[in-house]
Scaffold this active site. Structure first.
Site, mmCIF file in Angstrom:
data_model
loop_
_atom_site.group_PDB
_atom_site.id
_atom_site.type_symbol
_atom_site.label_atom_id
_atom_site.label_comp_id
_atom_site.label_asym_id
_atom_site.label_seq_id
_atom_site.Cartn_x
_atom_site.Cartn_y
_atom_site.Cartn_z
ATOM 1 N N LYS A 181 33.212 31.226 61.972
ATOM 2 C CA LYS A 181 32.712 32.278 63.037
ATOM 3 C C LYS A 181 33.654 33.413 62.900
ATOM 4 O O LYS A 181 35.070 33.109 62.761
ATOM 5 C CB LYS A 181 32.087 31.905 64.063
ATOM 6 C CG LYS A 181 33.435 31.395 65.045
ATOM 7 C CD LYS A 181 32.627 31.034 66.258
ATOM 8 C CE LYS A 181 34.139 30.670 67.020
ATOM 9 N NZ LYS A 181 33.924 30.446 68.551
ATOM 10 N N LYS A 204 40.304 23.286 69.002
ATOM 11 C CA LYS A 204 41.576 24.107 69.676
ATOM 12 C C LYS A 204 42.546 23.071 69.866
ATOM 13 O O LYS A 204 43.706 23.546 69.554
ATOM 14 C CB LYS A 204 41.136 24.856 71.045
ATOM 15 C CG LYS A 204 40.385 25.961 70.621
ATOM 16 C CD LYS A 204 40.266 26.920 71.784
ATOM 17 C CE LYS A 204 39.344 28.120 71.702
ATOM 18 N NZ LYS A 204 39.173 29.099 72.742
ATOM 19 N N LYS A 246 38.830 35.609 67.463
ATOM 20 C CA LYS A 246 40.284 36.416 67.884
ATOM 21 C C LYS A 246 41.377 35.686 67.205
ATOM 22 O O LYS A 246 42.220 36.254 67.180
ATOM 23 C CB LYS A 246 40.095 36.531 69.464
ATOM 24 C CG LYS A 246 39.156 37.514 70.066
ATOM 25 C CD LYS A 246 39.669 37.204 71.590
ATOM 26 C CE LYS A 246 38.114 37.715 72.267
ATOM 27 N NZ LYS A 246 37.893 37.130 73.624
HETATM 28 P P1 TYM Z 1 34.979 34.291 74.441
HETATM 29 O O1 TYM Z 1 35.774 35.187 75.121
HETATM 30 O O2 TYM Z 1 35.368 33.253 73.516
HETATM 31 O O3 TYM Z 1 33.790 35.091 73.787
HETATM 32 C C1 TYM Z 1 32.945 36.125 74.411
HETATM 33 C C2 TYM Z 1 31.422 36.266 74.161
HETATM 34 O O4 TYM Z 1 31.174 36.292 72.670
HETATM 35 C C3 TYM Z 1 30.513 35.389 72.051
HETATM 36 N N1 TYM Z 1 31.234 35.364 70.647
HETATM 37 C C4 TYM Z 1 30.417 35.383 69.431
HETATM 38 N N2 TYM Z 1 29.299 35.782 69.485
HETATM 39 C C5 TYM Z 1 28.649 36.063 68.308
HETATM 40 N N3 TYM Z 1 29.492 35.608 66.990
HETATM 41 C C6 TYM Z 1 30.697 35.526 67.365
HETATM 42 N N4 TYM Z 1 31.707 35.159 66.117
HETATM 43 C C7 TYM Z 1 31.184 35.221 68.476
HETATM 44 N N5 TYM Z 1 32.500 34.957 68.992
HETATM 45 C C8 TYM Z 1 32.460 35.064 70.264
HETATM 46 C C9 TYM Z 1 30.871 34.028 72.890
HETATM 47 O O5 TYM Z 1 29.649 33.230 72.569
HETATM 48 C C10 TYM Z 1 30.738 34.666 74.060
HETATM 49 O O6 TYM Z 1 29.549 34.904 74.640
HETATM 50 N N6 TYM Z 1 34.080 30.402 77.619
HETATM 51 C C11 TYM Z 1 33.636 31.964 77.094
HETATM 52 C C12 TYM Z 1 33.793 32.923 78.540
HETATM 53 C C13 TYM Z 1 33.347 32.408 79.682
HETATM 54 C C14 TYM Z 1 31.925 32.625 80.006
HETATM 55 C C15 TYM Z 1 31.928 32.312 81.555
HETATM 56 C C16 TYM Z 1 30.751 33.074 79.536
HETATM 57 C C17 TYM Z 1 33.909 31.955 80.965
HETATM 58 N N7 TYM Z 1 33.254 31.853 81.912
HETATM 59 C C18 TYM Z 1 30.919 32.187 82.258
HETATM 60 C C19 TYM Z 1 29.612 33.009 80.424
HETATM 61 C C20 TYM Z 1 29.589 32.790 81.528
HETATM 62 C C21 TYM Z 1 34.624 32.357 76.037
HETATM 63 O O7 TYM Z 1 35.656 31.786 75.883
HETATM 64 O O8 TYM Z 1 33.950 33.317 75.541
#
Ligand code: TYM
Length: 325
Positions: free
Chosen positions: A206, A111, A209
């Site tokens: 992958k 990023k 967003k």
């Molecule tokens: P974020 O918002 O990027 O993504 C949310 C969840 O979606 C999963 N994910 C995917 N799974 C499969 N294939 C993909 N292409 C894909 N893109 C995203 C992510 O693995 C995630 O589970 N840092 C985290 C959010 C967070 C969090 C937490 C999660 C903040 N605090 C505490 C668990 C516990 C994030 O940015 O996810």
């Protein structure tokens, strides 16, 4: 009861990767575990953002959680920034976090390279400490996430162990502390299929967003014709039959896995069903299965949006409107 926490950032629209890698797997867990699902709005400000859009996306993400089947009478659903202890604990944890651990994070490297130096705030670097705080604050046992969060989960575990050693373990006891663990060391729950849903335009990246082209992802709220069009135009290959797990065919493996998950069939059944198909006959199958699977979610989220619109609910009211910690 064992405790589970997880969250999604309210940036852009929620896509199939977020759903298959995370949210869909949360639903069954609500019945067996104590579950907390938050909308991690503070994580969404680590890159430049628009305040109005963030507030709308926060509300929309909550609606999608509920529409996907998160039951607010079983799970605690809340907005991260509404519970101030997340940030307070983050400050304490950051004093125990070696900066080298953060510099190694793949997401930070990627990023920050993309954003360029002028746009990289300190929060982009310290983001995993906030994530660790989200998890450790609740003494969580398990964290259901997609594969891209694995490294952040490892850091969370190392940080918990480090704090336990520094302040809770034998060393602390010698200095007069009461000893014992301060934090539970949480385990990631990464699903066997769907943990890494790939882009529709490149089977080696992958689904994300932030990818500039909307053609690369299926958003949960995409209308039928948009889904059909995206599948029609998605990248395929020139091999003849369809198969899982051929490293030379990342797109094929990805689309079959998506089909498996949205149709609810087993991998073996899908492999059998599709081995005699070509792209021309598989794509309509996949499109129909996707539309059928997403229809109830879209219907529910429309209902929720209209109810909130009628009753004037906005993001700040979520705290009192949903069942909260
Ligand atoms: P974020 O918002 O990027 O993504 C949310 C969840 O979606 C999963 N994910 C995917 N799974 C499969 N294939 C993909 N292409 C894909 N893109 C995203 C992510 O693995 C995630 O589970 N840092 C985290 C959010 C967070 C969090 C937490 C999660 C903040 N605090 C505490 C668990 C516990 C994030 O940015 O996810």
């Amino acid at each position: 009861k064992k405790r589970i926490v997880s969250g999604v950032q309210p940036t852009g629209s929620i896509h199939l990767g977020n759903y298959l890698g995370a949210i869909k797997n949360w639903i069954a867990l609500q019945n067996t575990y104590e579950t907390l699902f938050f909308i991690v709005d503070l994580h969404a400000i680590t890159l430049p953002y628009d305040t109005k859009e963030l507030s709308k996306a926060t509300r929309d993400t909550a609606a999608i959680y509920l529409a996907c089947g998160i039951d607010a009478s079983k799970a605690s659903v809340f907005v991260q920034s509404h519970v101030h202890a997340h940030v307070e604990l983050m400050w304490l944890l950051s004093s125990a976090t070696p900066i080298g651990w953060l510099n190694r994070m793949i997401q930070f490297k990627e990023k920050s390279r993309k954003a360029g130096d002028e746009n990289v705030g300190v929060a982009l670097l310290t983001y995993p400490v906030l994530m660790a705080s989200d998890i450790l604050l609740y003494q969580s046992d398990f964290v259901p996430v997609g594969e891209d969060q694995k490294q952040h989960l490892e850091l969370t575990r190392e940080l918990a162990e480090r704090v336990n050693y520094l302040y809770g373990g034998r060393k602390w006891k010698k200095l007069g502390g009461r000893g014992g663990a301060i934090f539970k060391v949480p385990e990631p729950l990464i699903p066997p299929a769907g943990a890494r849903v790939m882009s529709l335009t490149d089977g080696l990246s992958k689904m994300s967003k932030s990818a500039p082209s909307d053609q690369s992802r299926i958003n949960l709220l995409d209308p039928k014709d948009v889904i059909a069009n995206k599948i029609k135009r998605c990248k395929t290959d020139s091999f003849s039959a369809l198969e899982f797990d051929n490293p030379e065919r990342p797109e094929c493996n990805n689309l079959l896995s998506v089909y498996q998950l949205v149709s609810g069939k087993t991998k073996e059944d899908v492999a059998k069903e599709c081995q005699g198909l070509n792209w021309g006959s598989f794509k309509p199958l996949l499109t129909d299965a996707l539309i059928e699977h997403l229809h109830p979610i879209q219907f529910q989220s429309n209902m929720i949006f209209s109810t909130w619109l009628l009753t004037g609910v906005h993001e700040n009211q979520l705290l009192s409107d949903l069942q909260l910690v």
